[in-house]
Design a protein around this motif. Structure first.
Motif, PDB file in Angstrom:
ATOM      1  N   SER A   1      43.296  27.735  32.213  1.00 55.14           N
ATOM      2  CA  SER A   1      43.101  28.740  31.178  1.00 55.14           C
ATOM      3  C   SER A   1      42.663  30.030  31.855  1.00 55.14           C
ATOM      4  CB  SER A   1      42.074  28.274  30.153  1.00 55.14           C
ATOM      5  OG  SER A   1      40.920  27.846  30.803  1.00 55.14           O
TER       6      SER A   1
ATOM      7  N   ASP B   1      40.916  33.542  32.970  1.00 57.20           N
ATOM      8  CA  ASP B   1      39.546  34.042  32.953  1.00 57.20           C
ATOM      9  C   ASP B   1      39.414  35.147  31.918  1.00 57.20           C
ATOM     10  OD1 ASP B   1      39.118  32.334  34.979  1.00 57.20           O
ATOM     11  OD2 ASP B   1      39.102  33.839  36.576  1.00 57.20           O
ATOM     12  N   SER B   2      40.454  35.956  31.838  1.00 60.15           N
ATOM     13  CA  SER B   2      40.439  37.002  30.832  1.00 60.15           C
ATOM     14  C   SER B   2      41.867  37.323  30.445  1.00 60.15           C
ATOM     15  CB  SER B   2      39.733  38.246  31.374  1.00 60.15           C
ATOM     16  OG  SER B   2      40.503  38.817  32.401  1.00 60.15           O
ATOM     17  N   GLY B   3      42.023  38.013  29.324  1.00 60.69           N
ATOM     18  CA  GLY B   3      43.356  38.334  28.836  1.00 60.69           C
ATOM     19  C   GLY B   3      43.720  37.476  27.653  1.00 60.69           C
TER      20      GLY B   3
ATOM     21  N   ARG C   1      32.648  27.262  32.973  1.00 59.49           N
ATOM     22  CA  ARG C   1      33.810  27.011  33.802  1.00 59.49           C
ATOM     23  C   ARG C   1      33.356  26.810  35.242  1.00 59.49           C
ATOM     24  NH1 ARG C   1      36.150  31.921  35.742  1.00 59.49           N
ATOM     25  NH2 ARG C   1      34.616  33.567  35.543  1.00 59.49           N
TER      26      ARG C   1
ATOM     27  N   GLY D   1      37.760  38.281  28.340  1.00 57.89           N
ATOM     28  CA  GLY D   1      38.013  39.706  28.296  1.00 57.89           C
ATOM     29  C   GLY D   1      37.181  40.517  29.254  1.00 57.89           C
TER      30      GLY D   1
ATOM     31  N   HIS E   1      44.621  29.808  22.637  1.00 58.03           N
ATOM     32  CA  HIS E   1      43.698  29.505  23.743  1.00 58.03           C
ATOM     33  C   HIS E   1      43.917  28.052  24.102  1.00 58.03           C
ATOM     34  CE1 HIS E   1      41.527  33.267  23.226  1.00 58.03           C
ATOM     35  NE2 HIS E   1      41.608  33.049  21.933  1.00 58.03           N
TER      36      HIS E   1
ATOM     37  N   GLN F   1      33.563  33.650  30.049  1.00 59.53           N
ATOM     38  CA  GLN F   1      33.580  34.941  29.363  1.00 59.53           C
ATOM     39  C   GLN F   1      35.017  35.325  29.142  1.00 59.53           C
ATOM     40  OE1 GLN F   1      31.381  37.879  31.433  1.00 59.53           O
ATOM     41  NE2 GLN F   1      29.500  36.699  31.406  1.00 59.53           N
TER      42      GLN F   1
END
Lengths: 360, 511
Positions: B57, B59-61, A3, A350, B71, A348
């Motif tokens: 999108s 980064d996390s979650g 990204r 989570g 996704h 990455q």
């Protein structure tokens, strides 16, 4: 997956390191190309350096190539700062050279200082007026200046061709199509064995730096480049500024034409601009529109030009190969801007990146 | 309640550079629920929704739609999951009809079955109570109609989750009411609706649940029945705020500006201002209301000398200033600042620092060829201090400041020039409540100094509280000038829609 994340805190040193790396990569990639031509890249590169620094004569040649690049770049810088994409430096050089040559050929016997001053003034006015044409149409009718200035180059080139092969053809040259040589009075004097164009270049760098940063006109040009609407809101006369700036831009390019005709070719010819008008677009852009950097970048490009013509004879490599190196460097340096503004991280899920926790 | 969960977003984070746009945000939206997403500018509402619609999108979650983890890598995938986003700026092709816009970008046969399509559209519009003319061209439509087309478009694609990004910003109160009826209908049909807004009264009217975001984090999710506008504001801002705006009274009034029969045409010879006449006194705030694009910009620009006046007079301090250059008008003490939609386009130079931006209007008064920044630097420091501008220094490019601070720089400069007439359009555009109030205070302060103020605004509540009189524009015409103390929002709404004012309601102009 990867990204892309915007960098916000790029130090100048880091940015410089990325750019230098880009140049190294460009040399490396060109090296592969040279290998394909069955030459040793290292030998070719060192020959290029020798070709531009190896002797007093070669070094002088490099300087002589630096001068027009510096002056033309300064001219283009003014236009580019205004986001006026002046691709017409080549034509402005021609027309400056033409106007200067007119006086050199008409009044060959005027006292040297007077004649040279006349020629310089004529060069500036010639290039300036030539640039004023697309500026006028842009200001008045909103025409596209990129196409317009580009096309003006060919008109200028063909005009000079006509002069060389027709109107101004030297009757004493035994049918050879050339314009008569200038009288001695029309040739720029030398200092330290290099024509005094180099002094002009230095003075112009200082003047243009002050002009862009510390004068009202320079400020207006910058504002218009950023936002024409804002300039209008502030009560600037946008049209007038565009015309003035383009006259200055073209005028400086015209001065290059005068210097080249007077000091390098000794007359007007279709080769008088040697493509400097186009190469200077690259050097201007790579210098980031900053006058002091123009000196550095122009010198490096002069080394490439001079070294390129040297390897042509030393290795029997066409000069086009050296031009590939130029293109390669431009490509890599422009590409490196992306890496100065962004960094690429692995994606990455989570897990939060510790690297990004800093900041607000 | 036994309703299925349509959207579940868990611990969503998204970072842009060093800016944490979203940090561990949770959001749950059920079937048949209208969920309002509330927050100040930069709270991360749009970022969150853009992740739902596949533009960014996370980064996390994780995101679950209809119970399935997704996704998204493109908006297409999001649409396929039944999510439809209606953006603030409509994404319609002007020269095509409603019908053509609806099927645009859809897979299908080379030939369109016109009959079937018309039938489908009719079905959808009947089901949700949408009024739409399938064969009308977009450019012939009002803003409200365009929005309806957008809604039909996403419904046609099978969306059962609708995201509306500030849908009422461009609507008149009447059109807003219609939209709310549609939203309620969707709710009944079992859709889930997310509405992004910062207008509190709308939230209280339409939403079932409200999630408040602040600085990229979830502050809380509340049921509408358990909260009040005041409580929501406090949640949004993070501290207790006073919502009322003061209307200061100024006694001595003299006529400052008189505009008569002002008519302006655009390049297509359309009258963008049509026979506009009004007056403005010193120490008065004249509010200008109207749907976006009703001639506000042209009004400001013609007074500032930036656009050609076809007919009419602009009399300032007894002198007609029509035909003077912008420079002369600035010198007369007329200051104009227009905050456009991108908030930077006019008035400020994004890449320049505060000093260079402050010098913009006064450098021409300096003598000689050179520009002197030293005195301006001192002034910059003063303005930074007085208006509490958050900046690392005077030589920091303004584009790196936050929206509120950018607008403070702009207004600070205009006020610093000591104008007699201050024209300001959308000065609080996109600002949060705290910053907006600073701006209102600044305007009131100027009013007390006998400056005449022409205030073009979007928010009718603000206009009603701040202005002395309100002038309503509709399609370039003045549909009425009302007294702000006695006027109601409904009244102004009608005027914005083009209804003429009854004679007796007209405020007597002071001439």
């Amino acid at each position: 997956m990867i990204r892309i994340v915007k960098r916000t805190d790029v130090s100048k040193i880091k940015a410089a390191r990325i750019r230098i790396l880009a140049v190294v990569l460009a040399l490396f990639t060109s090296g592969i190309f040279i290998l394909l031509l069955r030459h040793n890249p290292l030998a070719v590169y060192s020959a290029m350096l020798q070709g531009s620094f190896g002797s007093a004569y070669r070094f002088k040649e490099t300087i002589i190539k630096t001068i027009p690049l510096v002056i033309t770049s300064l001219g283009i810088m003014v236009a580019f700062k205004m986001k006026f994409w002046n691709i017409g430096a080549e034509g402005q050089i021609f027309m400056g050279a033409f106007a200067a040559s007119f006086f050199a050929l008409q009044f060959p016997d005027l006292p040297k200082p007077l004649l040279l001053c006349l020629m310089m003034a004529a060069g500036i006015v010639g290039g300036g007026l030539w640039a004023l044409i697309p500026a006028f149409f842009k200001a008045q009718f909103g025409t596209n200046e990129t196409i317009f200035t580009l096309m003006m180059n060919y008109i200028a080139l063909k005009w000079i061709t006509y002069l060389q092969y027709g109107l101004w053809k030297d009757p004493d040259a035994l049918g050879f199509a050339k314009i008569p040589n200038f009288s001695d009075n029309a040739i720029l004097p030398k200092l330290f064995d290099i024509h005094i164009g180099w002094i002009f270049a230095f003075i112009l760098i200082v003047i243009m730096h002050i002009f862009m940063h510390h004068t009202k006109k320079g400020y207006e040009i910058t504002v218009i480049g950023e936002s024409e609407d804002t300039a209008r809101y502030a009560g600037m006369n946008v049209k007038k500024v565009v015309l003035t700036a383009m006259f200055i831009s073209g005028g400086i390019c015209g001065l290059t034409g005068m210097i080249e005709a007077s000091a390098v070719s000794g007359t007007l010819s279709v080769e008088v601009s040697s493509g400097y008008g186009f190469t200077a677009i690259i050097t201007t852009w790579l210098s980031g529109l900053k006058a002091p950097f123009i000196l550095v970048v122009s010198f490096l490009f002069a080394v490439l030009l001079q070294g390129g013509s040297f390897i042509q004879t030393a290795f029997q490599i066409p000069q086009a190969a050296a031009q590939i190196l130029q293109g390669m460097i431009l490509f890599f340096v422009l590409g490196s801007e992306f890496f100065i503004q962004y960094k690429i991280l692995p994606r990455q899920n989570g897990v939060e990146m510790t690297a990004e926790k800093e900041g607000k | 309640m036994d309703r299925s969960i349509f959207i579940q977003m868990n611990e969503i984070s998204k970072t842009f550079g060093t800016i944490r746009a979203n940090h561990n945000i949770n959001l749950t939206v059920c079937q048949g629920e209208v969920h309002a997403l509330l927050g100040e500018n930069g709270a991360g509402k749009s970022t969150l929704m853009n992740m739902l619609s596949g533009i960014y999108s996370p980064d996390s979650g994780s995101i679950f739609i209809h119970g399935k983890e997704v996704h998204f890598t493109s908006p297409k995938e999001s649409i396929a999951m039944g999510i439809g986003m209606i953006h603030q700026h409509f994404k319609l092709v002007d020269v095509l009809t409603a019908k053509e816009n609806i099927i645009l970008g859809q897979k299908g046969n080379f030939f369109v079955n016109q009959k079937k399509l018309a039938q489908q559209i009719r079905q959808i519009s009947q089901k949700f109570g949408l009024e739409i003319e399938p064969d009308k061209k977009i450019y012939d439509m009002s803003v409200g109609e365009k929005q309806t087309v957008e809604i039909v478009k996403v419904l046609y694609r099978g969306a059962d989750i609708l995201i509306l990004d500030e849908p009422t910003a461009v609507l008149t109160p009447q059109e807003t009411r219609k939209l709310f009826q549609i939203i309620n209908k969707m709710k009944e049909e079992g859709c889930a609706v997310i509405i992004i807004t910062h207008k509190l009264h709308e939230v209280m009217e339409i939403a079932d649940k409200i999630t408040v975001l602040r600085k990229g984090e979830t502050v809380g999710t509340v049921n509408k029945s358990d909260t009040t506008p005041k409580a929501l504001t406090d949640l949004m801002v993070g501290r207790s705020v006073d919502l009322s705006i003061e209307r200061v009274a100024v006694e001595k009034k003299e006529r400052l500006l008189q505009v008569e029969h002002l008519t302006v045409q655009d390049s297509e010879k359309v009258h963008v201002l049509d026979d506009v006449s009004f007056t403005l006194s010193t120490g008065e705030i004249l509010g200008v209301a109207g749907v976006a694009g009703s001639g506000q910009k042209e009004l400001c620009e013609s007074i500032a000398g930036l656009c050609t006046v076809q007919r009419g007079d602009i009399v300032y301090n007894g002198e007609n200033i029509v035909g003077e250059t912008p420079r002369d008008i600035i010198k007369r003490g007329i200051s104009m600042s227009f905050v456009p939609e991108d908030r930077l386009g006019m008035g400020l130079v994004a890449s320049m620092d505060i000093v260079d931006n402050l010098i913009l209007k006064e450098y021409q008064n300096q003598k000689g060829l050179f520009i002197y920044r030293k005195p301006v630097k001192k002034k910059a420091k003063q303005i930074i201090q007085r208006l509490d501008i958050q900046t690392p220094g005077v030589h920091h490019p303004v584009k790196q400041l936050s929206g509120g601070n950018i607008q403070k720089v702009l207004l600070g400069r205009e006020i610093d020039s000591g104008p007699q007439l201050l024209i300001t359009a959308y000065p609080v555009r996109g600002l949060d409540i705290g910053a907006s109030h600073v701006i209102y205070d600044l305007l009131n302060e100027q009013k007390q100094k006998d400056v005449g103020i022409l205030f073009v605004g979007e928010d009718l509540d603000v206009l009603l509280e701040l202005s002395d009189r309100i002038m309503v524009l509709c399609e370039g015409k003045i549909t009425g000038i009302v007294d702000a103390k006695s006027a109601t929002k409904e009244q102004i709404g009608l005027l914005m829609g083009g209804a003429a004012l009854a004679e007796d309601q007209e405020v007597k102009q002071d001439d």
